[in-house]
Design an enzyme around this catalytic site. Structure first.
Site, PDB file in Angstrom:
ATOM      1  N   ASP A 174      46.943 121.665   2.882  1.00 25.95           N
ATOM      2  CA  ASP A 174      46.175 120.493   2.230  1.00 25.95           C
ATOM      3  C   ASP A 174      45.211 121.209   1.298  1.00 25.95           C
ATOM      4  O   ASP A 174      44.217 121.659   1.517  1.00 25.95           O
ATOM      5  CB  ASP A 174      45.093 120.045   3.519  1.00 25.95           C
ATOM      6  CG  ASP A 174      44.167 119.021   2.844  1.00 25.95           C
ATOM      7  OD1 ASP A 174      44.311 118.261   1.862  1.00 25.95           O
ATOM      8  OD2 ASP A 174      43.096 118.727   3.635  1.00 25.95           O
ATOM      9  N   GLY A 195      42.521 120.525  -1.300  1.00 19.55           N
ATOM     10  CA  GLY A 195      41.726 119.435  -1.488  1.00 19.55           C
ATOM     11  C   GLY A 195      40.733 119.689  -2.849  1.00 19.55           C
ATOM     12  O   GLY A 195      40.980 120.753  -3.439  1.00 19.55           O
ATOM     13  N   ASN A 196      39.744 119.063  -2.787  1.00 20.58           N
ATOM     14  CA  ASN A 196      38.690 119.288  -3.927  1.00 20.58           C
ATOM     15  C   ASN A 196      37.872 120.750  -3.971  1.00 20.58           C
ATOM     16  O   ASN A 196      37.676 121.118  -4.999  1.00 20.58           O
ATOM     17  CB  ASN A 196      37.616 118.134  -4.064  1.00 20.58           C
ATOM     18  CG  ASN A 196      38.312 116.887  -4.288  1.00 20.58           C
ATOM     19  OD1 ASN A 196      38.850 116.867  -5.598  1.00 20.58           O
ATOM     20  ND2 ASN A 196      38.575 115.778  -3.394  1.00 20.58           N
ATOM     21  N   LYS A 216      43.413 124.296   2.556  1.00 15.67           N
ATOM     22  CA  LYS A 216      43.272 124.749   3.980  1.00 15.67           C
ATOM     23  C   LYS A 216      44.821 124.760   4.590  1.00 15.67           C
ATOM     24  O   LYS A 216      45.549 123.829   3.862  1.00 15.67           O
ATOM     25  CB  LYS A 216      42.291 123.462   4.734  1.00 15.67           C
ATOM     26  CG  LYS A 216      41.028 123.249   4.276  1.00 15.67           C
ATOM     27  CD  LYS A 216      40.431 122.071   4.833  1.00 15.67           C
ATOM     28  CE  LYS A 216      39.169 121.846   4.144  1.00 15.67           C
ATOM     29  NZ  LYS A 216      38.546 120.272   4.724  1.00 15.67           N
ATOM     30  N   ASP A 264      45.348 112.873   1.215  1.00 15.64           N
ATOM     31  CA  ASP A 264      44.609 113.231   2.467  1.00 15.64           C
ATOM     32  C   ASP A 264      44.028 112.113   3.506  1.00 15.64           C
ATOM     33  O   ASP A 264      44.059 111.828   4.680  1.00 15.64           O
ATOM     34  CB  ASP A 264      43.372 113.723   2.044  1.00 15.64           C
ATOM     35  CG  ASP A 264      42.256 113.081   1.267  1.00 15.64           C
ATOM     36  OD1 ASP A 264      42.945 112.128   0.406  1.00 15.64           O
ATOM     37  OD2 ASP A 264      41.135 113.423   0.896  1.00 15.64           O
ATOM     38  N   ASP A 315      36.094 110.098   7.241  1.00 10.52           N
ATOM     39  CA  ASP A 315      36.423 111.562   6.607  1.00 10.52           C
ATOM     40  C   ASP A 315      35.103 112.044   5.830  1.00 10.52           C
ATOM     41  O   ASP A 315      34.860 111.436   4.692  1.00 10.52           O
ATOM     42  CB  ASP A 315      37.707 111.606   5.761  1.00 10.52           C
ATOM     43  CG  ASP A 315      37.988 113.016   5.656  1.00 10.52           C
ATOM     44  OD1 ASP A 315      37.126 113.905   5.492  1.00 10.52           O
ATOM     45  OD2 ASP A 315      39.192 113.254   5.145  1.00 10.52           O
ATOM     46  N   THR A 365      33.865 115.801   0.350  1.00 10.46           N
ATOM     47  CA  THR A 365      33.410 115.551  -0.761  1.00 10.46           C
ATOM     48  C   THR A 365      33.181 114.058  -1.099  1.00 10.46           C
ATOM     49  O   THR A 365      31.869 113.981  -1.659  1.00 10.46           O
ATOM     50  CB  THR A 365      34.428 116.274  -2.059  1.00 10.46           C
ATOM     51  OG1 THR A 365      34.812 117.566  -1.534  1.00 10.46           O
ATOM     52  CG2 THR A 365      33.955 115.890  -3.409  1.00 10.46           C
TER      53      THR A 365
END
Length: 247
Positions: free
Chosen positions: A7, A9-10, A14, A96, A117, A120
């Protein structure tokens, strides 16, 4: 089945390693020798990569050189799913958010679920009946709120998120920093609790799944029942991979 899920992400990439439907290992990884070492150590049969910030092709290409089975590039609008996606604009839907909904469907089959969630961005999404993603809301996350007050004003200081904030944050700030802290933190909690109340009017038996880097801050402050699942997106990506391997 042994599988690696990624994953991107910003703020971090991960990974999760699953074996026979169980998450055995999770952490962060960079697209360099660390990725190669991870694959060679865990020897996955299949892999999936999802990203909200950059194309997945480079990650997938690196994985295909090492993984003998399926390497899936998850795309919200086109990848087959084990749930129904009722979002009006699937091409704009963050991977996500959809992966978290798939994870919620696996953990709470047949049940109405609100997915919070807290990363960010602060996202609250509605999974109806445990099988249909309806959409939800996106708002700035806690750090983004602190940064915005500092960047878009002339004199307000940058206030950091407390490492271990007390459950009761003073409602009335007695100086500028504590006023900012009250506005951001108490405001965000009130915002999410208000959304939980509104969704519970539609579904009295609603359950809430909480994920994201700031889940620990929100968990003691939200109206129950609240279930904290830090690796919800990774679980969802794994279930999407399993679905695509089996079809």
């Amino acid at each position: 089945m042994r599988a690696l899920v990624f994953d991107v992400g910003n703020t971090a990439a991960k990974y999760g390693y699953f074996e026979n439907n169980e998450l055995r290992e999770a952490g962060k990884v960079l697209l360099d020798n660390a990725l190669l070492e991870l694959v060679q150590r865990l020897l996955p049969e299949h892999a999936v990569v999802s990203s909200v910030v950059e194309p997945t092709a480079i990650w997938a290409e690196a994985l295909r050189r090492e993984v003998g089975g399926k390497v899936l590039e998850f795309a919200s609008a086109t990848t087959p799913l084990p749930i129904t996606n009722a979002y009006a604009t699937p091409t704009t839907l963050g991977a996500d958010r959809l992966a978290a909904a798939v994870g919620a469907a696996w953990l709470r089959p047949g049940q109405d679920t609100l997915i919070v969630d807290a990363g960010t961005a602060l996202k609250c999404d509605w999974l109806e009946g445990g099988h249909t993603f309806r959409g939800g809301s996106i708002a700035p996350g806690l750090r983004m709120r602190f940064q915005a007050l500092h960047m878009f004003t002339g004199r307000l200081p940058l206030v950091e998120l407390p490492v271990a904030a007390p459950v009761d944050i003073p409602l009335t700030g007695t100086d500028t920093s504590s006023a900012i802290r009250s506005g951001v933190l108490n405001g965000a909690v009130a915002e999410v609790n208000g959304l939980i109340d509104s969704y519970r009017q539609q579904s009295p038996n609603l359950g809430t799944l909480l994920a994201g880097g700031d889940a620990g801050f929100f968990q003691p402050r939200l109206k129950g029942p609240i279930f904290v699942v830090p690796e919800l997106v990774l679980i969802g990506l794994y279930r999407i991979l399993v679905h695509n391997v089996e079809i």
